[in-house]
Every structure is written in C-alpha cells, then in structure tokens.
Design a protein around this motif. Structure first.
Motif, PDB file in Angstrom:
ATOM      1  N   ALA A 184       0.836  -1.208   0.000  1.00 12.13           N
ATOM      2  CA  ALA A 184       0.000   0.000   0.000  1.00 12.13           C
ATOM      3  C   ALA A 184       0.868   1.254   0.000  1.00 12.13           C
ATOM      4  O   ALA A 184       0.618   2.200  -0.762  1.00 12.13           O
ATOM      5  CB  ALA A 184      -0.930  -0.017   1.217  1.00 12.13           C
ATOM      6  N   PHE A 185       1.903   1.273   0.833  1.00 17.23           N
ATOM      7  CA  PHE A 185       2.804   2.421   0.858  1.00 17.23           C
ATOM      8  C   PHE A 185       3.553   2.572  -0.460  1.00 17.23           C
ATOM      9  O   PHE A 185       3.809   3.691  -0.919  1.00 17.23           O
ATOM     10  CB  PHE A 185       3.794   2.296   2.014  1.00 17.23           C
ATOM     11  N   VAL A 186       3.933   1.452  -1.062  1.00 22.13           N
ATOM     12  CA  VAL A 186       4.632   1.504  -2.342  1.00 22.13           C
ATOM     13  C   VAL A 186       3.752   2.178  -3.397  1.00 22.13           C
ATOM     14  O   VAL A 186       4.221   2.993  -4.200  1.00 22.13           O
ATOM     15  CB  VAL A 186       5.045   0.084  -2.789  1.00 22.13           C
ATOM     16  N   LEU A 187       2.454   1.854  -3.398  1.00 20.69           N
ATOM     17  CA  LEU A 187       1.540   2.498  -4.345  1.00 20.69           C
ATOM     18  C   LEU A 187       1.325   3.967  -4.018  1.00 20.69           C
ATOM     19  O   LEU A 187       1.346   4.824  -4.908  1.00 20.69           O
ATOM     20  CB  LEU A 187       0.198   1.763  -4.347  1.00 20.69           C
ATOM     21  N   TRP A 188       1.117   4.269  -2.749  1.00 20.01           N
ATOM     22  CA  TRP A 188       0.872   5.659  -2.362  1.00 20.01           C
ATOM     23  C   TRP A 188       2.059   6.548  -2.714  1.00 20.01           C
ATOM     24  O   TRP A 188       1.881   7.692  -3.125  1.00 20.01           O
ATOM     25  CB  TRP A 188       0.592   5.752  -0.862  1.00 20.01           C
ATOM     26  N   ARG A 189       3.243   6.025  -2.549  1.00 19.08           N
ATOM     27  CA  ARG A 189       4.454   6.817  -2.821  1.00 19.08           C
ATOM     28  C   ARG A 189       4.925   6.692  -4.273  1.00 19.08           C
ATOM     29  O   ARG A 189       5.951   7.255  -4.630  1.00 19.08           O
ATOM     30  CB  ARG A 189       5.588   6.372  -1.881  1.00 19.08           C
ATOM     31  N   ARG A 190       4.198   5.912  -5.061  1.00 22.02           N
ATOM     32  CA  ARG A 190       4.575   5.694  -6.457  1.00 22.02           C
ATOM     33  C   ARG A 190       5.992   5.129  -6.564  1.00 22.02           C
ATOM     34  O   ARG A 190       6.811   5.600  -7.355  1.00 22.02           O
ATOM     35  CB  ARG A 190       4.446   6.984  -7.260  1.00 22.02           C
ATOM     36  N   MET A 191       6.249   4.107  -5.744  1.00 21.63           N
ATOM     37  CA  MET A 191       7.561   3.461  -5.712  1.00 21.63           C
ATOM     38  C   MET A 191       7.534   2.097  -6.389  1.00 21.63           C
ATOM     39  O   MET A 191       8.363   1.239  -6.099  1.00 21.63           O
ATOM     40  CB  MET A 191       8.027   3.301  -4.258  1.00 21.63           C
ATOM     41  N   ALA A 192       6.576   1.890  -7.277  1.00 23.32           N
ATOM     42  CA  ALA A 192       6.434   0.569  -7.897  1.00 23.32           C
ATOM     43  C   ALA A 192       7.707   0.161  -8.624  1.00 23.32           C
ATOM     44  O   ALA A 192       8.171  -0.980  -8.507  1.00 23.32           O
ATOM     45  CB  ALA A 192       5.249   0.580  -8.862  1.00 23.32           C
ATOM     46  N   TYR A 193       8.285   1.078  -9.360  1.00 26.49           N
ATOM     47  CA  TYR A 193       9.493   0.747 -10.109  1.00 26.49           C
ATOM     48  C   TYR A 193      10.660   0.497  -9.163  1.00 26.49           C
ATOM     49  O   TYR A 193      11.536  -0.322  -9.446  1.00 26.49           O
ATOM     50  CB  TYR A 193       9.827   1.872 -11.086  1.00 26.49           C
ATOM     51  N   PHE A 194      10.684   1.191  -8.041  1.00 29.62           N
ATOM     52  CA  PHE A 194      11.752   0.972  -7.060  1.00 29.62           C
ATOM     53  C   PHE A 194      11.707  -0.451  -6.520  1.00 29.62           C
ATOM     54  O   PHE A 194      12.732  -1.122  -6.403  1.00 29.62           O
ATOM     55  CB  PHE A 194      11.622   1.965  -5.905  1.00 29.62           C
ATOM     56  N   GLY A 195      10.510  -0.917  -6.171  1.00 32.90           N
ATOM     57  CA  GLY A 195      10.382  -2.281  -5.666  1.00 32.90           C
ATOM     58  C   GLY A 195      10.798  -3.308  -6.696  1.00 32.90           C
ATOM     59  O   GLY A 195      11.493  -4.291  -6.387  1.00 32.90           O
ATOM     60  N   ASP A 196      10.382  -3.097  -7.932  1.00 38.19           N
ATOM     61  CA  ASP A 196      10.728  -4.015  -9.005  1.00 38.19           C
ATOM     62  C   ASP A 196      12.234  -4.021  -9.254  1.00 38.19           C
ATOM     63  O   ASP A 196      12.858  -5.073  -9.427  1.00 38.19           O
ATOM     64  CB  ASP A 196       9.979  -3.602 -10.275  1.00 38.19           C
ATOM     65  N   ALA A 197      12.838  -2.835  -9.281  1.00 39.90           N
ATOM     66  CA  ALA A 197      14.273  -2.732  -9.532  1.00 39.90           C
ATOM     67  C   ALA A 197      15.079  -3.369  -8.403  1.00 39.90           C
ATOM     68  O   ALA A 197      16.080  -4.067  -8.648  1.00 39.90           O
ATOM     69  CB  ALA A 197      14.664  -1.261  -9.690  1.00 39.90           C
ATOM     70  N   THR A 198      14.669  -3.157  -7.162  1.00 38.86           N
ATOM     71  CA  THR A 198      15.385  -3.737  -6.032  1.00 38.86           C
ATOM     72  C   THR A 198      15.303  -5.250  -6.055  1.00 38.86           C
ATOM     73  O   THR A 198      16.276  -5.953  -5.744  1.00 38.86           O
ATOM     74  CB  THR A 198      14.809  -3.197  -4.713  1.00 38.86           C
ATOM     75  N   ALA A 199      14.152  -5.775  -6.426  1.00 42.30           N
ATOM     76  CA  ALA A 199      13.988  -7.225  -6.516  1.00 42.30           C
ATOM     77  C   ALA A 199      14.895  -7.813  -7.590  1.00 42.30           C
ATOM     78  O   ALA A 199      15.524  -8.860  -7.393  1.00 42.30           O
ATOM     79  CB  ALA A 199      12.526  -7.566  -6.799  1.00 42.30           C
ATOM     80  N   HIS A 200      14.978  -7.148  -8.746  1.00 43.97           N
ATOM     81  CA  HIS A 200      15.854  -7.625  -9.814  1.00 43.97           C
ATOM     82  C   HIS A 200      17.319  -7.599  -9.370  1.00 43.97           C
ATOM     83  O   HIS A 200      18.076  -8.537  -9.624  1.00 43.97           O
ATOM     84  CB  HIS A 200      15.680  -6.758 -11.064  1.00 43.97           C
ATOM     85  N   ALA A 201      17.701  -6.517  -8.708  1.00 42.54           N
ATOM     86  CA  ALA A 201      19.095  -6.383  -8.272  1.00 42.54           C
ATOM     87  C   ALA A 201      19.464  -7.400  -7.202  1.00 42.54           C
ATOM     88  O   ALA A 201      20.654  -7.694  -7.007  1.00 42.54           O
ATOM     89  CB  ALA A 201      19.328  -4.966  -7.748  1.00 42.54           C
ATOM     90  N   SER A 202      18.475  -7.956  -6.521  1.00 45.89           N
ATOM     91  CA  SER A 202      18.759  -8.902  -5.439  1.00 45.89           C
ATOM     92  C   SER A 202      19.443 -10.170  -5.938  1.00 45.89           C
ATOM     93  O   SER A 202      20.062 -10.901  -5.155  1.00 45.89           O
ATOM     94  CB  SER A 202      17.467  -9.274  -4.706  1.00 45.89           C
ATOM     95  N   ILE A 203      19.356 -10.458  -7.243  1.00 39.04           N
ATOM     96  CA  ILE A 203      20.054 -11.615  -7.793  1.00 39.04           C
ATOM     97  C   ILE A 203      21.564 -11.471  -7.588  1.00 39.04           C
ATOM     98  O   ILE A 203      22.273 -12.458  -7.377  1.00 39.04           O
ATOM     99  CB  ILE A 203      19.729 -11.781  -9.288  1.00 39.04           C
ATOM    100  N   LEU A 204      22.069 -10.238  -7.635  1.00 38.87           N
ATOM    101  CA  LEU A 204      23.488 -10.017  -7.341  1.00 38.87           C
ATOM    102  C   LEU A 204      23.787 -10.418  -5.899  1.00 38.87           C
ATOM    103  O   LEU A 204      24.865 -10.959  -5.616  1.00 38.87           O
ATOM    104  CB  LEU A 204      23.841  -8.549  -7.570  1.00 38.87           C
ATOM    105  N   GLY A 205      22.844 -10.174  -4.998  1.00 42.94           N
ATOM    106  CA  GLY A 205      23.018 -10.600  -3.614  1.00 42.94           C
ATOM    107  C   GLY A 205      23.083 -12.106  -3.473  1.00 42.94           C
ATOM    108  O   GLY A 205      23.834 -12.636  -2.647  1.00 42.94           O
ATOM    109  N   VAL A 206      22.293 -12.811  -4.289  1.00 43.79           N
ATOM    110  CA  VAL A 206      22.357 -14.275  -4.293  1.00 43.79           C
ATOM    111  C   VAL A 206      23.748 -14.735  -4.713  1.00 43.79           C
ATOM    112  O   VAL A 206      24.342 -15.624  -4.095  1.00 43.79           O
ATOM    113  CB  VAL A 206      21.292 -14.857  -5.247  1.00 43.79           C
ATOM    114  N   ALA A 207      24.293 -14.117  -5.761  1.00 46.23           N
ATOM    115  CA  ALA A 207      25.625 -14.485  -6.249  1.00 46.23           C
ATOM    116  C   ALA A 207      26.690 -14.222  -5.189  1.00 46.23           C
ATOM    117  O   ALA A 207      27.569 -15.059  -4.948  1.00 46.23           O
ATOM    118  CB  ALA A 207      25.945 -13.712  -7.528  1.00 46.23           C
TER     119      ALA A 207
END
Length: 261
Positions: free
Chosen positions: A25-48
């Motif tokens: 809900a906060f992600v939508l209110w703050r219009r951070m949808a792309y931030f959440g998506d980008a952080t999730a994609h970048a997390s693969i580097l954390g797996v490595a």
C-alpha cells in the motif's frame, strides 16, 4: 490430509502477505512501484555474493537491496533522474549477478528458483525466517504508521508536525529490503513486485481508507497464495507464477466490480 510440503508452502506464503499487504500500500501511495521491481531484480546479485562467500542468501539479498536504496537516494539528491538510475542499477545488477553465479565453483544451484521462486521447497526453518522477517516489518510499519502516512500524503504538513519525510522514506526502504530478502526464495526476484503491488492495487479499488486498504491488501495476498497453491497442486502449474496469476485475476475482478458500482 494435505502433504507436509504444501502446509509449509501455505504457511510461508501467508506469513509473507502479513508484510506485503501494508508495505505494498505504501509503495503504491508513494509511487515506488518501479523501485520495488528494480530492487527485486538487483537482489540476484546478492544471491551471487552469498553463494560466493558462503553467507546466507537472505543476508546477501538484504545487503544488495539496502545498497541499491542508498545509491538511488544519493544519486537522486545530486540531480540524477530516479527512473534512469533505477533502470541502470536493476538490469546491471541482475546481469552481473547472473554472470557471477556462473563463476561460482562447487555450487549446484538452480537460477530458476531465485528468479521465479520455489515456494513448494521451503523448509520449516525458512518458514520461521519468513514469519520472523514479516513480523519485524509489520511491527516497524505499525510503529511508524502515522509518520509514514503523513509524510506520504503531505510532506509539507509532515515537516510542520516535526516529521522528517526523508527519514520515513528510509524506514520504508529498509522494510522493503527485508521483505525482498525473505521473499526471494518463495516467489522469486521476478515475482516479488507482483505480490507487493497487485494485492495492494486490488485493495485500493475496494477500500475507503488507508488502514482498510492495508488490511485488505494482506487479505487479497493471502487468498492469492491459497488459490495459487491449490491451482499448482491440481493442475501441476508453477507455484510462484500461479500465485501471481491468481492475484492478477482478483485485481481484474475488483476493477470490474468497481466499474459496475
């Protein structure tokens, strides 16, 4: 009698939705949808990084998620376009992570389990970690609820009330990083954003206040998990995508009901 692996998967998914509902809900209110998506994609580097150093995968993804957040905040403060910065970081970190994993010797790991999730393979220990992470995020959101909400709706009013909007955004970023760290094994980097955004978007179409929207988002997420796992069991479909697909179906239903109303 349900098989034990399905019980573990259901409990893990339900635990995750406790945090993804109000956080989404906060992600939508703050219009951070792309931030959440980008952080999730970048997390693969954390797996490595975790596989290369022998650290827990959750710690690796949490470190990268926080690093992305700090980097974006720093560059945006210097005048960089946020969407451009997120795009470069997300795809760059994802690509580097995928390449780096191929160089890790002696590790037999399926990338699909981190890209698309493998909720049916979670252990009881991982279920406990999910519930612990979600509980900590939920506690943080409850503690900072009024400040975060005021800073989201009216930053000027927040400053006049002694609330620092940048600090509240930092708390939200930390919560988002924790959720991504505990969710990557369940629904995967490519579907984390879907579980954050779709139930919250569905709840927004049906609710009349912020608290109601946050609670309803968790409920929609929980229903998506249960229905998605049932679909996966009966039709032998991938569990993570099935959960996201059911969430999308609930959103379509909610949108249709709102138009008719």
């Amino acid at each position: 009698m349900l098989p034990e692996f399905l019980i573990r998967a259901g409990l893990a998914g339900l635990g995750l939705t406790l945090a993804t509902g109000p956080l989404g809900a906060f992600v939508l209110w703050r219009r951070m949808a792309y931030f959440g998506d980008a952080t999730a994609h970048a997390s693969i580097l954390g797996v490595a990084l975790a596989l290369a150093t022998g650290l827990p995968v959750g710690l690796g993804t949490l470190t990268v998620a926080l690093s992305v957040a700090v980097t974006v905040a720093t560059l945006s403060a210097r005048g960089w376009a946020v969407d451009t910065t997120l795009g470069v970081l997300a795809h760059g970190a994802l690509a580097v992570g995928l390449v780096a994993i191929s160089f890790v010797k002696g590790v037999n790991v399926s990338l699909e389990s981190y890209l698309f999730g493998d909720i049916l393979a979670v252990t009881w220990t991982e279920v406990a970690l999910v519930w612990g992470g979600s509980a900590s995020v939920l506690a943080l959101l409850l503690w900072r609820w009024q400040g975060m909400l005021t800073a989201t709706l009216d930053p000027d009013l927040a400053r006049a009330s002694g609330i620092d909007p940048d600090r509240e955004r930092l708390w939200l970023t930390l919560a988002l990083a924790v959720v991504i760290a505990v969710a990557i094994k369940l629904v995967g980097a490519l579907l984390i954003a879907a579980l954050l955004l779709i139930p919250a978007a569905t709840a927004r179409a049906l609710s009349r206040g912020p608290e109601q929207m946050a609670a309803l988002a968790s409920g929609v997420g929980a229903l998506s998990v249960i229905a998605g796992l049932a679909l996966s069991l009966n039709q032998d479909t991938p569990a993570g995508p099935s959960i996201a697909a059911l969430a999308a179906g609930l959103f379509a239903l909610a949108a249709s009901l709102r138009r008719q109303g």
